[in-house]
Design a protein around this motif. Structure first.
Motif, short mmCIF file in Angstrom:
data_model
loop_
_atom_site.label_atom_id
_atom_site.label_comp_id
_atom_site.label_asym_id
_atom_site.label_seq_id
_atom_site.Cartn_x
_atom_site.Cartn_y
_atom_site.Cartn_z
N THR A 641 0.69 -1.22 0.05
CA THR A 641 -0.03 -0.14 0.03
C THR A 641 0.67 1.24 -0.04
OG1 THR A 641 -0.30 -0.09 2.41
CG2 THR A 641 -1.98 -1.22 1.23
N ASP A 642 2.17 1.17 0.44
CA ASP A 642 3.17 2.52 0.76
C ASP A 642 3.39 2.86 -0.73
OD1 ASP A 642 3.63 4.28 2.66
OD2 ASP A 642 5.89 3.61 2.56
N ARG A 643 3.12 2.14 -1.82
CA ARG A 643 3.75 2.22 -3.06
C ARG A 643 2.46 3.12 -3.90
NH1 ARG A 643 6.76 -2.68 -5.84
NH2 ARG A 643 6.55 -1.24 -7.36
N TRP A 644 1.28 3.10 -3.16
CA TRP A 644 0.11 3.75 -4.02
C TRP A 644 0.19 5.17 -4.04
CZ3 TRP A 644 -3.85 0.48 -6.60
CH2 TRP A 644 -3.55 -0.96 -6.53
N LEU A 645 0.03 5.76 -4.92
CA LEU A 645 -0.29 7.38 -4.94
C LEU A 645 -1.33 7.90 -5.77
CD1 LEU A 645 3.52 8.11 -6.21
CD2 LEU A 645 2.77 7.98 -3.82
N ASP A 646 -1.93 8.89 -4.85
CA ASP A 646 -2.93 9.55 -5.42
C ASP A 646 -2.53 10.54 -6.67
OD1 ASP A 646 -4.81 8.64 -3.74
OD2 ASP A 646 -4.57 10.32 -2.51
N VAL A 647 -3.05 10.19 -7.92
CA VAL A 647 -2.63 10.94 -9.14
C VAL A 647 -3.88 11.56 -9.96
CG1 VAL A 647 -0.59 9.92 -9.32
CG2 VAL A 647 -2.18 8.78 -10.38
N ARG A 648 -3.53 12.66 -10.67
CA ARG A 648 -4.79 13.29 -11.25
C ARG A 648 -4.20 13.80 -12.66
NH1 ARG A 648 -4.23 18.78 -10.96
NH2 ARG A 648 -2.94 19.39 -9.06
N TRP A 649 -5.01 13.80 -13.77
CA TRP A 649 -4.65 14.32 -14.82
C TRP A 649 -4.61 16.13 -14.74
CZ3 TRP A 649 -2.57 11.28 -18.24
CH2 TRP A 649 -3.22 9.93 -18.17
N ASP A 650 -3.60 16.56 -15.47
CA ASP A 650 -3.65 18.07 -15.32
C ASP A 650 -2.95 18.52 -16.59
OD1 ASP A 650 -3.20 20.68 -14.35
OD2 ASP A 650 -1.19 20.52 -13.54
N MET A 651 -3.91 18.53 -17.58
CA MET A 651 -3.54 18.81 -18.91
C MET A 651 -4.20 20.33 -19.15
SD MET A 651 -1.96 16.30 -19.73
CE MET A 651 -1.68 16.75 -21.34
N ALA A 652 -3.52 21.07 -19.54
CA ALA A 652 -3.73 22.50 -20.21
C ALA A 652 -4.32 22.34 -21.40
CB ALA A 652 -2.50 23.47 -20.49
N ALA A 653 -5.39 23.18 -21.75
CA ALA A 653 -6.18 23.11 -23.03
C ALA A 653 -5.31 23.43 -24.20
CB ALA A 653 -7.22 24.09 -23.13
N ASP A 654 -4.00 24.18 -24.26
CA ASP A 654 -3.44 23.98 -25.29
C ASP A 654 -2.18 23.39 -25.31
OD1 ASP A 654 -2.18 25.35 -23.21
OD2 ASP A 654 -1.30 27.21 -23.94
N ARG A 655 -2.14 22.47 -24.50
CA ARG A 655 -0.97 21.48 -24.21
C ARG A 655 -1.12 20.27 -25.28
NH1 ARG A 655 3.39 20.86 -20.60
NH2 ARG A 655 4.17 18.82 -20.53
N LEU A 656 -0.46 20.06 -26.25
CA LEU A 656 -0.66 18.94 -27.18
C LEU A 656 0.47 17.98 -27.06
CD1 LEU A 656 -1.59 21.11 -30.57
CD2 LEU A 656 -2.99 19.83 -28.73
N VAL A 657 -0.23 16.84 -26.41
CA VAL A 657 0.63 15.69 -26.00
C VAL A 657 0.02 14.57 -26.44
CG1 VAL A 657 2.24 14.56 -24.12
CG2 VAL A 657 1.86 17.17 -24.01
N ARG A 658 0.48 13.49 -26.98
CA ARG A 658 -0.04 12.27 -27.29
C ARG A 658 0.23 11.32 -26.03
NH1 ARG A 658 -1.89 11.69 -32.68
NH2 ARG A 658 -0.82 13.26 -33.92
N PHE A 659 -0.53 10.40 -25.82
CA PHE A 659 -0.38 9.24 -24.75
C PHE A 659 -0.49 7.90 -25.34
CE2 PHE A 659 -1.44 13.23 -22.62
CZ PHE A 659 -0.75 13.14 -21.58
N PRO A 660 -0.16 7.00 -24.79
CA PRO A 660 0.12 5.58 -25.18
C PRO A 660 -1.35 4.77 -24.95
CG PRO A 660 1.25 5.79 -23.34
CD PRO A 660 1.00 7.28 -23.62
N ALA A 661 -1.89 4.05 -26.01
CA ALA A 661 -2.95 3.30 -25.72
C ALA A 661 -2.76 1.87 -26.52
CB ALA A 661 -4.24 3.81 -25.79
N LYS A 662 -3.40 1.15 -26.46
CA LYS A 662 -3.39 -0.11 -27.10
C LYS A 662 -4.64 -0.92 -27.48
CE LYS A 662 0.23 -3.23 -26.44
NZ LYS A 662 0.88 -4.21 -26.01
N ILE A 663 -5.05 -1.09 -28.78
CA ILE A 663 -6.26 -1.86 -29.15
C ILE A 663 -6.04 -3.17 -29.96
CG2 ILE A 663 -7.41 0.45 -29.31
CD1 ILE A 663 -7.01 0.18 -32.22
N SER A 664 -7.04 -3.88 -29.69
CA SER A 664 -7.23 -5.15 -30.59
C SER A 664 -8.07 -5.16 -31.62
CB SER A 664 -7.08 -6.52 -29.35
OG SER A 664 -7.55 -7.60 -30.21
N VAL A 665 -7.61 -5.43 -32.95
CA VAL A 665 -8.54 -5.09 -33.87
C VAL A 665 -8.69 -6.67 -34.43
CG1 VAL A 665 -9.03 -4.23 -36.14
CG2 VAL A 665 -8.00 -3.07 -34.49
N SER A 666 -9.87 -7.23 -34.81
CA SER A 666 -10.36 -8.35 -35.37
C SER A 666 -10.73 -8.08 -36.97
CB SER A 666 -11.48 -9.30 -35.00
OG SER A 666 -10.89 -9.85 -33.69
#
Length: 736
Positions: A641-666
């Motif tokens: 439990t000591d390794r768990w941290l509260d985190v939140r997104w803090d993205m400015a409207a004009d900040r263009l940063v891509r983030f990783p995601a993975k999808i499976s397509v049949s």
């Protein structure tokens, strides 16, 4: 074996006022201490320090250096101690002998590490007094001259070490004759067949051209005398290793070498050097591209001479080196020459005071000081080799300052050669007025203008681009410091959260009170340790408030406290996520992407995107890894439990940063399916980072696609659009 009076006479030939009593005392003391010890050859061991002293008398060195040569193995190999040496010969000589003494007891894990630490100790002693270097090189030279007495399994290691370290070091110090002898003996040991072949070829060539060297010498002297130039001309063949190296570098056979013969023309003044050049070039045709003026632009080891190659008598290519008597003395003795004469008089007793006369020693001392900051012994050895090995190119700053660099150097190396701060803030370079990539190899005469930004931190990848030890060491230090600052910032965030949970506020005074109980010297060390995961936050709080107990040790039941989330019904795994105001006033870490000031990475399987409910896991020496709340990988951290941290997104409207995601397509197994899928993803402004076919059947195949998207809305839109394609039967998001 040389007798006591013979050694004194050798020193008196160049220094009639030598300290005879010191030399006699050192001779007798060393002989008594070594006693009946013998070398591998069977000779008395004392013959070795005596021969080292004889080599140094050929360099005409001061009394103290000769005494150190006699004593240099006493602390290491006899019952002598540093205190005894200091008492009998003074602290100056004691310090020099200690600098030459290997480190015997080291808590090191490998023989290579021990070698590196010994070499590091030696170079640091050299940086303090150049005489340590001169004795060490003479010591190595005599050991190489007697290498054939050593067991076979040791010869190769000693020869390789000499070729990699000591011969280049002698060359960097301008001691060319000593360097060439070290190289030739090492070459003969490491490559006996190649050595024998070249020696045989040279013998055959000498037989064929018996009188050629003498004829060219006489021709040169006669033509110079006709112009009223008094000169000494000395001809010689190149040494075997020099020939071998040129054959390797230019990928040519022995028969294709055209400058095996070299001649030195020694005159009285610099003006006469250029007059000789005029005579030579108006008498014989010069070879294009083979002219170098090291008088106007000396090498970093103080070497000065004019080099040119001409097609001389008998249509034989001849390499000529034109220099003054003083330049020839430096070329022969190198760094030792600066101790020999001062205003025409012998200055042997003051050799240590003349170190600043030598640009070579100044370079060595500065380089050692830079390389010794924060590197392991192995890194120090590696970076020193990089500094010693390369031929040089000469480049210029926009203000005309000359910068000497190894061949193959890049603008990154140039920037660090000018100043470490310039290297750390480098973002680009103009070479001869044109913006060029930082991987561009510099050439002689290039003018390099470094483009800087104070917001820049050197990326770790630069270490693979830079070729100088100075640049690599500086990049490594800057990278470590940047990581330390990031971990420190993360540690402060974690402690702020832990203190708030304990009902207190984190202050510098509170951190200061925790330093001594936890064994840290500085607040920055403590913060970095917490950020790296080496120190738990609750341990810091408990060090200040002994009654504190971490209330997260027991997870409350689902629904008993707002904000606790059950990962999966019946899993027993629950944790808090920052959702709306449900943080109880605790600060959550702001997550902006991979380029912020915190060491943040995303889950290796599936990543996370803005819009996901997320949780952070602190991993030692890695930082915070962000997982979507529904990730099954979180079950592995259920009991930590000591390794768990509260985190939140803090993205400015004009900040263009891509983030990783993975999808499976049949998708249907038909021509063009993959192109349709890839085209749709590109049309929807997403980037495919990786693609893998995981299952292939007769009528369909399953594709795993790693994407980079803007946020959850963007990802959902992509998945819906792919589902609408006629050749796509299904799309799901993959979350590990």
């Amino acid at each position: 074996m040389m007798r006591q009076y013979e050694l004194v006479e050798r020193v008196q030939r160049y220094n009639p006022n030598c300290d005879e009593a010191l030399l006699n005392k050192a001779y007798v003391y060393a002989m008594q201490k070594h006693g009946t010890q013998t070398r591998a050859s069977g000779d008395p061991f004392f013959s070795h320090p005596l021969e080292v002293a004889a080599i140094l008398t050929d360099l005409r060195l001061d009394d103290a250096t000769i005494a150190v040569a006699l004593l240099h193995d006493t602390i290491e190999d006899t019952s002598a101690t540093r205190d005894e040496i200091d008492r009998m010969f003074g602290p100056e000589i004691g310090k020099l002998v200690d600098g030459l003494t290997k480190i015997k007891r080291l808590d090191l894990v490998s023989k290579r590490a021990k070698q590196a630490e010994n070499f590091r100790k030696l170079l640091l002693a050299i940086a303090d007094d150049v005489r340590v270097l001169l004795v060490k090189l003479a010591d190595r030279l005599h050991n190489m001259r007697t290498l054939h007495h050593m067991p076979d399994h040791k010869r190769g290691r000693i020869a390789e070490e000499t070729m990699e370290i000591y011969a280049p070091l002698a060359g960097r110090m301008g001691m060319h004759d000593l360097r060439e002898e070290l190289e030739d003996i090492s070459f003969r040991t490491l490559y006996p067949e190649a050595y024998s072949t070249i020696v045989d070829r040279l013998s055959a060539l000498e037989e064929k051209n018996k009188s050629l060297i003498g004829d060219i010498e006489h021709d040169l002297v006669d033509r110079l005398e006709e112009r009223g130039i008094a000169a000494l001309v000395k001809g010689r063949e190149k040494r075997p290793y020099s020939i071998f190296r040129k054959m390797q570098q230019k990928s040519v056979a022995f028969e294709q070498l055209s400058d095996i013969y070299g001649f030195r023309i020694i005159v009285g003044t610099v003006e006469a050097c250029y007059r000789v050049l005029g005579v030579v070039h108006t008498t014989w045709p010069s070879v294009p591209g083979r002219f170098k003026d090291y008088i106007s632009t000396p090498k970093q080891n103080d070497y000065r001479s004019i080099h040119t190659t001409v097609v001389g008598p008998s249509r034989q290519r001849v390499e000529l080196q034109v220099r003054t008597t003083a330049m020839d003395r430096v070329a022969e003795y190198g760094i030792a020459a600066h101790a020999l004469y001062k205003d025409g008089e012998f200055g042997g007793r003051n050799i240590a005071k003349h170190n600043d006369d030598s640009r070579a020693y100044e370079w060595l001392r500065r380089t050692i000081e830079l390389l010794s900051q924060g590197d392991t012994p192995e890194e120090f050895l590696e970076n020193t080799k990089l500094e010693l090995f390369h031929d040089q190119v000469f480049c210029f700053t926009p203000k005309g300052r000359l910068i000497a660099l190894p061949r193959g150097a890049t603008p990154i190396d140039f920037a660090y050669a000018v100043h470490t701060d310039i290297g750390n803030t480098c973002v680009g370079a103009k070479i001869n007025g044109q913006i060029m990539p930082l991987v561009t190899q510099l050439r002689n005469g290039d003018e390099v203008d470094i483009v800087r930004s104070q917001a820049q931190t050197p990326p770790p990848a630069w270490e693979t681009i830079a070729i100088t030890g100075k640049a690599r060491a500086a990049i490594r230090r800057a990278t470590k410091e940047s990581a330390r600052q990031q971990y420190g910032a993360l540690g402060r965030h974690i402690l702020e959260r832990a203190f708030l949970r304990a009902g207190h506020t984190l202050t510098d005074e509170a951190l200061g009170a925790a330093l001594q109980p936890l064994g840290f010297a500085h607040q920055s060390d403590l913060l970095a340790a917490v950020g790296r995961g080496g120190m738990r936050a609750h341990e810091v709080v408990a060090a200040i408030y002994p009654d504190y107990r971490d209330d997260r040790a027991v997870s409350p039941p689902v629904g008993s406290e707002p904000g606790w989330f059950d990962l999966e019904a019946g899993s027993g795994m629950k944790f808090r996520v920052p959702d709306g105001d449900d943080t109880g006033g605790r600060p959550a870490l702001p997550i902006r992407g991979l380029s912020g000031d915190l060491p943040v990475s995303f889950a290796p399987e599936g990543g996370a995107v803005p819009g996901d409910r997320i949780v952070g896991i602190l991993t030692p020496d890695v930082g915070v890894t962000i997982y979507p709340i529904q990730s099954t990988a979180l079950q592995a951290f259920e009991d930590e439990t000591d390794r768990w941290l509260d985190v939140r997104w803090d993205m400015a409207a004009d900040r263009l940063v891509r983030f990783p995601a993975k999808i499976s397509v049949s998708a249907l197994n038909e021509p063009g399916s993959l192109a349709t899928i890839a085209g749709a993803i590109a049309d929807l402004d997403a980037n495919i980072d990786n693609l893998k076919m995981v299952r292939h059947a007769a009528d369909f195949h399953e594709i795993l696609i790693d994407l980079e998207v803007w946020d959850l809305k963007h990802l959902t839109h992509i998945m819906n659009q792919l589902r609408a394609k006629p050749n796509v039967s299904g799309v799901t998001r993959v979350i590990g």
